[in-house]
Scaffold this motif. Structure first.
Motif, PDB file in Angstrom:
ATOM      1  N   ASN A 197      -3.090 -15.555   0.647  1.00 57.38           N
ATOM      2  CA  ASN A 197      -3.591 -14.762  -0.475  1.00 57.38           C
ATOM      3  C   ASN A 197      -4.898 -14.041  -0.137  1.00 57.38           C
ATOM      4  O   ASN A 197      -5.022 -12.827  -0.332  1.00 57.38           O
ATOM      5  N   ALA A 198      -5.893 -14.792   0.359  1.00 59.95           N
ATOM      6  CA  ALA A 198      -7.210 -14.204   0.615  1.00 59.95           C
ATOM      7  C   ALA A 198      -7.159 -13.103   1.676  1.00 59.95           C
ATOM      8  O   ALA A 198      -7.678 -12.006   1.447  1.00 59.95           O
ATOM      9  N   PRO A 199      -6.555 -13.336   2.860  1.00 61.14           N
ATOM     10  CA  PRO A 199      -6.505 -12.247   3.842  1.00 61.14           C
ATOM     11  C   PRO A 199      -5.659 -11.062   3.387  1.00 61.14           C
ATOM     12  O   PRO A 199      -5.974  -9.920   3.718  1.00 61.14           O
ATOM     13  N   MET A 200      -4.592 -11.309   2.618  1.00 63.34           N
ATOM     14  CA  MET A 200      -3.793 -10.209   2.078  1.00 63.34           C
ATOM     15  C   MET A 200      -4.648  -9.302   1.196  1.00 63.34           C
ATOM     16  O   MET A 200      -4.619  -8.067   1.325  1.00 63.34           O
ATOM     17  N   LYS A 201      -5.391  -9.897   0.282  1.00 60.35           N
ATOM     18  CA  LYS A 201      -6.207  -9.108  -0.637  1.00 60.35           C
ATOM     19  C   LYS A 201      -7.366  -8.442   0.087  1.00 60.35           C
ATOM     20  O   LYS A 201      -7.743  -7.304  -0.230  1.00 60.35           O
ATOM     21  N   ASP A 202      -7.938  -9.128   1.076  1.00 59.63           N
ATOM     22  CA  ASP A 202      -9.061  -8.542   1.794  1.00 59.63           C
ATOM     23  C   ASP A 202      -8.621  -7.352   2.641  1.00 59.63           C
ATOM     24  O   ASP A 202      -9.317  -6.333   2.690  1.00 59.63           O
ATOM     25  N   ILE A 203      -7.480  -7.471   3.313  1.00 67.87           N
ATOM     26  CA  ILE A 203      -6.976  -6.342   4.099  1.00 67.87           C
ATOM     27  C   ILE A 203      -6.759  -5.129   3.206  1.00 67.87           C
ATOM     28  O   ILE A 203      -7.112  -3.998   3.567  1.00 67.87           O
ATOM     29  N   ARG A 204      -6.181  -5.354   2.029  1.00 65.01           N
ATOM     30  CA  ARG A 204      -5.933  -4.215   1.140  1.00 65.01           C
ATOM     31  C   ARG A 204      -7.248  -3.577   0.687  1.00 65.01           C
ATOM     32  O   ARG A 204      -7.352  -2.345   0.622  1.00 65.01           O
ATOM     33  N   GLU A 205      -8.253  -4.384   0.387  1.00 68.38           N
ATOM     34  CA  GLU A 205      -9.550  -3.828  -0.004  1.00 68.38           C
ATOM     35  C   GLU A 205     -10.156  -3.001   1.131  1.00 68.38           C
ATOM     36  O   GLU A 205     -10.697  -1.917   0.906  1.00 68.38           O
ATOM     37  N   GLN A 206     -10.041  -3.515   2.359  1.00 72.71           N
ATOM     38  CA  GLN A 206     -10.568  -2.782   3.508  1.00 72.71           C
ATOM     39  C   GLN A 206      -9.783  -1.487   3.739  1.00 72.71           C
ATOM     40  O   GLN A 206     -10.361  -0.460   4.107  1.00 72.71           O
ATOM     41  N   LEU A 207      -8.475  -1.533   3.525  1.00 75.80           N
ATOM     42  CA  LEU A 207      -7.660  -0.322   3.647  1.00 75.80           C
ATOM     43  C   LEU A 207      -8.067   0.713   2.601  1.00 75.80           C
ATOM     44  O   LEU A 207      -8.137   1.918   2.887  1.00 75.80           O
ATOM     45  N   LEU A 208      -8.316   0.261   1.383  1.00 78.99           N
ATOM     46  CA  LEU A 208      -8.744   1.173   0.322  1.00 78.99           C
ATOM     47  C   LEU A 208     -10.038   1.880   0.699  1.00 78.99           C
ATOM     48  O   LEU A 208     -10.250   3.044   0.343  1.00 78.99           O
ATOM     49  N   ASP A 209     -10.911   1.191   1.431  1.00 77.81           N
ATOM     50  CA  ASP A 209     -12.184   1.772   1.853  1.00 77.81           C
ATOM     51  C   ASP A 209     -12.067   2.522   3.175  1.00 77.81           C
ATOM     52  O   ASP A 209     -13.078   3.043   3.677  1.00 77.81           O
ATOM     53  N   GLY A 210     -10.856   2.576   3.757  1.00 77.64           N
ATOM     54  CA  GLY A 210     -10.660   3.293   5.020  1.00 77.64           C
ATOM     55  C   GLY A 210     -11.394   2.671   6.187  1.00 77.64           C
ATOM     56  O   GLY A 210     -11.890   3.380   7.073  1.00 77.64           O
TER      57      GLY A 210
ATOM     58  N   VAL B  10       0.854  -1.189   0.000  1.00 82.15           N
ATOM     59  CA  VAL B  10       0.000   0.000   0.000  1.00 82.15           C
ATOM     60  C   VAL B  10       0.884   1.231   0.000  1.00 82.15           C
ATOM     61  O   VAL B  10       2.033   1.196   0.445  1.00 82.15           O
ATOM     62  N   ASP B  11       0.356   2.343  -0.490  1.00 80.58           N
ATOM     63  CA  ASP B  11       1.123   3.577  -0.477  1.00 80.58           C
ATOM     64  C   ASP B  11       0.628   4.495   0.629  1.00 80.58           C
ATOM     65  O   ASP B  11      -0.321   4.190   1.362  1.00 80.58           O
ATOM     66  N   HIS B  12       1.271   5.645   0.735  1.00 84.23           N
ATOM     67  CA  HIS B  12       0.987   6.585   1.817  1.00 84.23           C
ATOM     68  C   HIS B  12      -0.476   7.019   1.831  1.00 84.23           C
ATOM     69  O   HIS B  12      -1.112   7.075   2.887  1.00 84.23           O
ATOM     70  N   GLU B  13      -1.025   7.320   0.670  1.00 86.38           N
ATOM     71  CA  GLU B  13      -2.380   7.847   0.604  1.00 86.38           C
ATOM     72  C   GLU B  13      -3.393   6.832   1.136  1.00 86.38           C
ATOM     73  O   GLU B  13      -4.358   7.199   1.815  1.00 86.38           O
ATOM     74  N   ILE B  14      -3.145   5.551   0.881  1.00 84.52           N
ATOM     75  CA  ILE B  14      -4.055   4.516   1.377  1.00 84.52           C
ATOM     76  C   ILE B  14      -3.957   4.404   2.897  1.00 84.52           C
ATOM     77  O   ILE B  14      -4.971   4.279   3.592  1.00 84.52           O
TER      78      ILE B  14
END
Length: 330
Positions: free
Chosen positions: A241-254, A101-105
């Motif tokens: 794989n699944a928890p990695m992708k899910d965490i990133r999706e949740q981070l994207l949604d704040g 993830v980057d800073h903005e996320i």
């Protein structure tokens, strides 16, 4: 800007941003001066008409056509692309195209919560044990009523590791704030992590604890004997794989909130993404660290906790208001 998402630069950036947004008391903010030139959130880095936001000397000290030429070359190489965006457009980035993830996320998940609001709530645990004289971490993840997830972490570091100071983080400051514990000697005992979970269980309802089976036999036996349910989370691509992708999706949604733990941000910014392909089109995500001194132990503990949360809540992110019908052909 820079590629290190922790440390003095980021601290001052947040301080000055809070001052300009009116989040500080006037008598404090009025004694500070900040001048920040940067692209705004949502700006397209490809739009050269916006570059003047980050380059007030454009047309005087800097030539726009030269910058366009530099960008045309830089964007073809992940490292050069990151450098251009960071240095010319004043946007914080993680170095490398494989950053998780980057800073903005990360900034979308800066909201904090207090421990007393989590009192008695159900949560899911995870821990990451050090194989040598290194960091050890544990985490709890709490599903909140509003759909967000709260994360609590704790880190243990041996005194010898602190004295080496290879990670360049303020160990003693974080220890005084309660974010980490500096333990005497050269390694962290498994009893130390056991005691932490026992103490947390007095405040929160820990449903299950996920863990990496490597080196965890004794700790798991102690926790199980105490009544905790412990489940292995294999540290491979098919499991993570699944928890990695899910965490990133949740981070994207704040959707994540913390207690304000700076180590949570540090760990998250240190994670790089390794893609393991199991056929030509599909890929699995696996976390790895940026370098040997950019630790991700806290993230791994949190990842194990999130894996348990997903395992026991398979419909947590499904829209339950959707109009779904089931038909039988029998």
């Amino acid at each position: 800007m820079g590629t290190v998402l922790d440390g003095p630069l980021m601290s001052y950036y947040h301080l000055f941003t809070d001052a300009m947004r009116g989040a500080l008391r006037p008598e404090i903010a009025d004694r500070m001066f900040a001048f920040i030139c940067e692209l705004d959130e949502g700006d397209d880095v490809e739009d050269s008409d916006l570059w003047i936001k980050a380059n007030p000397s454009l047309g005087v000290l800097l030539d726009l056509e030269q910058l366009k030429s530099d960008w045309a070359r830089a964007k073809l190489n992940p490292q050069e692309r990151s450098d251009f965006i960071t240095k010319q457009l004043d946007v914080f980035t993680n170095a490398g195209d494989a950053s998780y993830v980057d800073h903005e996320i990360i900034e979308r998940n800066r909201e904090t919560i207090t421990e007393d609001l989590l009192e008695g709530m159900e949560c899911y645990g995870g821990f990451d044990l050090s194989a040598t004289e290194d960091f050890t971490a544990a985490a709890l993840e709490f599903p909140l009523d509003d759909g967000r997830l709260a994360v609590i972490q704790h880190t243990w570091v041996p005194q010898k590791k602190v004295e080496l100071d290879q990670e360049k983080i303020p160990y003693y400051e974080y220890a005084m704030a309660g974010w980490l514990t500096i333990c005497p000697g050269e390694y962290i005992t498994q009893e130390t992590v056991y005691d932490w979970f026992v103490a947390q269980a007095e405040r929160y309802a820990i449903r299950t604890i996920g863990y990496d089976p490597a080196n965890a036999t004794w700790l798991v036996r102690m926790l199980t004997a105490r009544g905790f349910q412990c489940n292995p989370v294999r540290q491979g691509p098919l499991t993570l794989n699944a928890p990695m992708k899910d965490i990133r999706e949740q981070l994207l949604d704040g959707k994540f909130v913390t207690l304000g733990d700076p180590l949570w941000t540090w760990y998250l910014g240190n994670v790089r993404l390794r893609r393991d392909f199991y056929d030509r089109e599909k890929e699995n995500w696996v976390p790895t660290k940026r370098d040997r001194y950019r630790k991700i132990d806290g993230f791994m503990a949190w990842l194990d906790a999130h894996a348990e949360y997903m395992r026991l809540n398979p419909l947590a992110n499904v829209d339950t208001d959707a109009n779904i019908s089931i038909y039988s052909l029998a």
